[in-house]
Motif scaffolding. Structure first.
Motif, PDB file in Angstrom:
ATOM      1  N   HIS A  45       0.853  -1.191   0.000  1.00 53.02           N
ATOM      2  CA  HIS A  45       0.000   0.000   0.000  1.00 53.02           C
ATOM      3  C   HIS A  45       0.884   1.235   0.000  1.00 53.02           C
ATOM      4  O   HIS A  45       1.960   1.239   0.587  1.00 53.02           O
ATOM      5  CB  HIS A  45      -0.897   0.041   1.236  1.00 53.02           C
ATOM      6  CG  HIS A  45      -1.736  -1.185   1.388  1.00 53.02           C
ATOM      7  ND1 HIS A  45      -2.919  -1.356   0.707  1.00 53.02           N
ATOM      8  CD2 HIS A  45      -1.541  -2.315   2.107  1.00 53.02           C
ATOM      9  CE1 HIS A  45      -3.426  -2.540   1.026  1.00 53.02           C
ATOM     10  NE2 HIS A  45      -2.608  -3.142   1.874  1.00 53.02           N
ATOM     11  N   ILE A  46       0.416   2.301  -0.651  1.00 56.01           N
ATOM     12  CA  ILE A  46       1.135   3.576  -0.625  1.00 56.01           C
ATOM     13  C   ILE A  46       0.108   4.711  -0.599  1.00 56.01           C
ATOM     14  O   ILE A  46      -0.857   4.717  -1.357  1.00 56.01           O
ATOM     15  CB  ILE A  46       2.116   3.718  -1.813  1.00 56.01           C
ATOM     16  CG1 ILE A  46       2.939   4.994  -1.681  1.00 56.01           C
ATOM     17  CG2 ILE A  46       1.405   3.644  -3.144  1.00 56.01           C
ATOM     18  CD1 ILE A  46       4.153   5.034  -2.573  1.00 56.01           C
ATOM     19  N   HIS A  60      -2.743   2.924  -4.414  1.00 52.82           N
ATOM     20  CA  HIS A  60      -2.685   1.470  -4.555  1.00 52.82           C
ATOM     21  C   HIS A  60      -2.861   1.026  -6.011  1.00 52.82           C
ATOM     22  O   HIS A  60      -2.170   0.123  -6.472  1.00 52.82           O
ATOM     23  CB  HIS A  60      -3.743   0.806  -3.666  1.00 52.82           C
ATOM     24  CG  HIS A  60      -3.816  -0.668  -3.818  1.00 52.82           C
ATOM     25  ND1 HIS A  60      -2.873  -1.510  -3.271  1.00 52.82           N
ATOM     26  CD2 HIS A  60      -4.690  -1.458  -4.480  1.00 52.82           C
ATOM     27  CE1 HIS A  60      -3.173  -2.759  -3.588  1.00 52.82           C
ATOM     28  NE2 HIS A  60      -4.272  -2.748  -4.317  1.00 52.82           N
ATOM     29  N   GLN A  61      -3.748   1.665  -6.717  1.00 52.41           N
ATOM     30  CA  GLN A  61      -4.047   1.248  -8.093  1.00 52.41           C
ATOM     31  C   GLN A  61      -2.842   1.363  -9.022  1.00 52.41           C
ATOM     32  O   GLN A  61      -2.608   0.473  -9.838  1.00 52.41           O
ATOM     33  CB  GLN A  61      -5.215   2.060  -8.667  1.00 52.41           C
ATOM     34  CG  GLN A  61      -6.543   1.737  -8.028  1.00 52.41           C
ATOM     35  CD  GLN A  61      -6.944   0.283  -8.239  1.00 52.41           C
ATOM     36  OE1 GLN A  61      -6.784  -0.260  -9.308  1.00 52.41           O
ATOM     37  NE2 GLN A  61      -7.458  -0.348  -7.192  1.00 52.41           N
ATOM     38  N   ILE A  62      -2.073   2.445  -8.916  1.00 49.24           N
ATOM     39  CA  ILE A  62      -0.910   2.564  -9.788  1.00 49.24           C
ATOM     40  C   ILE A  62       0.347   1.989  -9.144  1.00 49.24           C
ATOM     41  O   ILE A  62       1.289   1.639  -9.834  1.00 49.24           O
ATOM     42  CB  ILE A  62      -0.666   4.012 -10.274  1.00 49.24           C
ATOM     43  CG1 ILE A  62      -0.373   4.950  -9.120  1.00 49.24           C
ATOM     44  CG2 ILE A  62      -1.819   4.490 -11.108  1.00 49.24           C
ATOM     45  CD1 ILE A  62       0.080   6.324  -9.571  1.00 49.24           C
ATOM     46  N   SER A  84       4.448  -0.849 -12.592  1.00 49.18           N
ATOM     47  CA  SER A  84       3.121  -1.233 -12.101  1.00 49.18           C
ATOM     48  C   SER A  84       3.292  -2.343 -11.078  1.00 49.18           C
ATOM     49  O   SER A  84       4.397  -2.861 -10.893  1.00 49.18           O
ATOM     50  CB  SER A  84       2.237  -1.721 -13.257  1.00 49.18           C
ATOM     51  OG  SER A  84       2.594  -3.043 -13.628  1.00 49.18           O
ATOM     52  N   GLY A  85       2.208  -2.710 -10.470  1.00 51.37           N
ATOM     53  CA  GLY A  85       2.223  -3.806  -9.509  1.00 51.37           C
ATOM     54  C   GLY A  85       2.517  -5.147 -10.147  1.00 51.37           C
ATOM     55  O   GLY A  85       2.761  -6.131  -9.450  1.00 51.37           O
ATOM     56  N   LEU A  86       2.518  -5.203 -11.465  1.00 48.26           N
ATOM     57  CA  LEU A  86       2.801  -6.459 -12.173  1.00 48.26           C
ATOM     58  C   LEU A  86       4.294  -6.652 -12.434  1.00 48.26           C
ATOM     59  O   LEU A  86       4.711  -7.723 -12.891  1.00 48.26           O
ATOM     60  CB  LEU A  86       2.036  -6.491 -13.498  1.00 48.26           C
ATOM     61  CG  LEU A  86       0.518  -6.361 -13.381  1.00 48.26           C
ATOM     62  CD1 LEU A  86      -0.120  -6.291 -14.763  1.00 48.26           C
ATOM     63  CD2 LEU A  86      -0.060  -7.514 -12.575  1.00 48.26           C
ATOM     64  N   ARG A  87       5.091  -5.633 -12.169  1.00 45.03           N
ATOM     65  CA  ARG A  87       6.536  -5.722 -12.392  1.00 45.03           C
ATOM     66  C   ARG A  87       7.191  -6.596 -11.329  1.00 45.03           C
ATOM     67  O   ARG A  87       6.702  -6.698 -10.202  1.00 45.03           O
ATOM     68  CB  ARG A  87       7.178  -4.331 -12.367  1.00 45.03           C
ATOM     69  CG  ARG A  87       6.754  -3.448 -13.495  1.00 45.03           C
ATOM     70  CD  ARG A  87       7.338  -3.953 -14.779  1.00 45.03           C
ATOM     71  NE  ARG A  87       7.047  -3.029 -15.867  1.00 45.03           N
ATOM     72  CZ  ARG A  87       7.110  -3.364 -17.118  1.00 45.03           C
ATOM     73  NH1 ARG A  87       7.450  -4.581 -17.468  1.00 45.03           N
ATOM     74  NH2 ARG A  87       6.835  -2.499 -18.047  1.00 45.03           N
ATOM     75  N   THR A  88       8.324  -7.187 -11.703  1.00 45.04           N
ATOM     76  CA  THR A  88       9.069  -8.011 -10.753  1.00 45.04           C
ATOM     77  C   THR A  88       9.742  -7.117  -9.716  1.00 45.04           C
ATOM     78  O   THR A  88       9.856  -5.900  -9.906  1.00 45.04           O
ATOM     79  CB  THR A  88      10.157  -8.833 -11.471  1.00 45.04           C
ATOM     80  OG1 THR A  88      11.135  -7.916 -12.002  1.00 45.04           O
ATOM     81  CG2 THR A  88       9.579  -9.706 -12.566  1.00 45.04           C
TER      82      THR A  88
END
Length: 157
Positions: A45-46, A60-62, A84-88
């Motif tokens: 969370h941020i 949270h979304q970005i 994004s949250g999909l990055r490693t």
């Protein structure tokens, strides 16, 4: 709390003055922004808290945000690197470091860097050696793009 409950004895005599001071203190901009980040069962969370406080923005979304005089540089870097949250984790560490380094172009952003990885149950700090290697990786990342751009533009001139 006694002040706001009207229990402070001096208010009755100078109510207008007290409430004027209270309003001025409440609306004064300290010029401070705060990022709050953490991890729980639901993930990372941020949040950002800025003037006048009392409210926050959830990013949270970005999955990222930046504050301060270098925020524009940092955010543009995150966007350019398609963070994004999909990055490693590795991609995220690099994007974060690159964003901070590019933010150094803004006035008031220092060169010192602290980098921590926050995971559930653990916090890892990058030591000087890891930051040195990350700096070298960043320099390698910057160099080819600039050389390629110069070569292509020189063909136009």
């Amino acid at each position: 709390f006694a002040f706001y409950a009207g229990q402070y004895t001096g208010i009755g005599q100078n109510a207008q003055m007290f409430f004027t001071i209270d309003t001025q203190v409440h609306s004064f901009n300290l010029g401070v922004d705060l990022l709050i980040a953490g991890v729980d069962e639901a993930g990372g969370h941020i949040y950002s808290v800025g003037n006048p406080g009392g409210a926050f923005t959830d990013f949270h979304q970005i999955g990222y945000h930046a504050i301060g005089s270098g925020a524009l540089h940092a955010l543009q870097t995150m966007i350019g690197l398609q963070q994004s949250g999909l990055r490693t984790l590795e991609e995220t560490v690099f994007a974060t470091y690159a964003s901070k380094r590019r933010a150094e172009a803004a006035p008031g952003v220092g060169k010192d860097t602290d980098l921590f990885i926050i995971e559930q149950g653990a916090v890892t700090k990058f030591d000087e050696e890891k930051l040195r290697v990350l700096s070298e990786v960043f320099e390698k990342f910057q160099r080819p793009a600039m050389q390629e751009i110069k070569t292509e533009v020189s063909k136009l001139i």
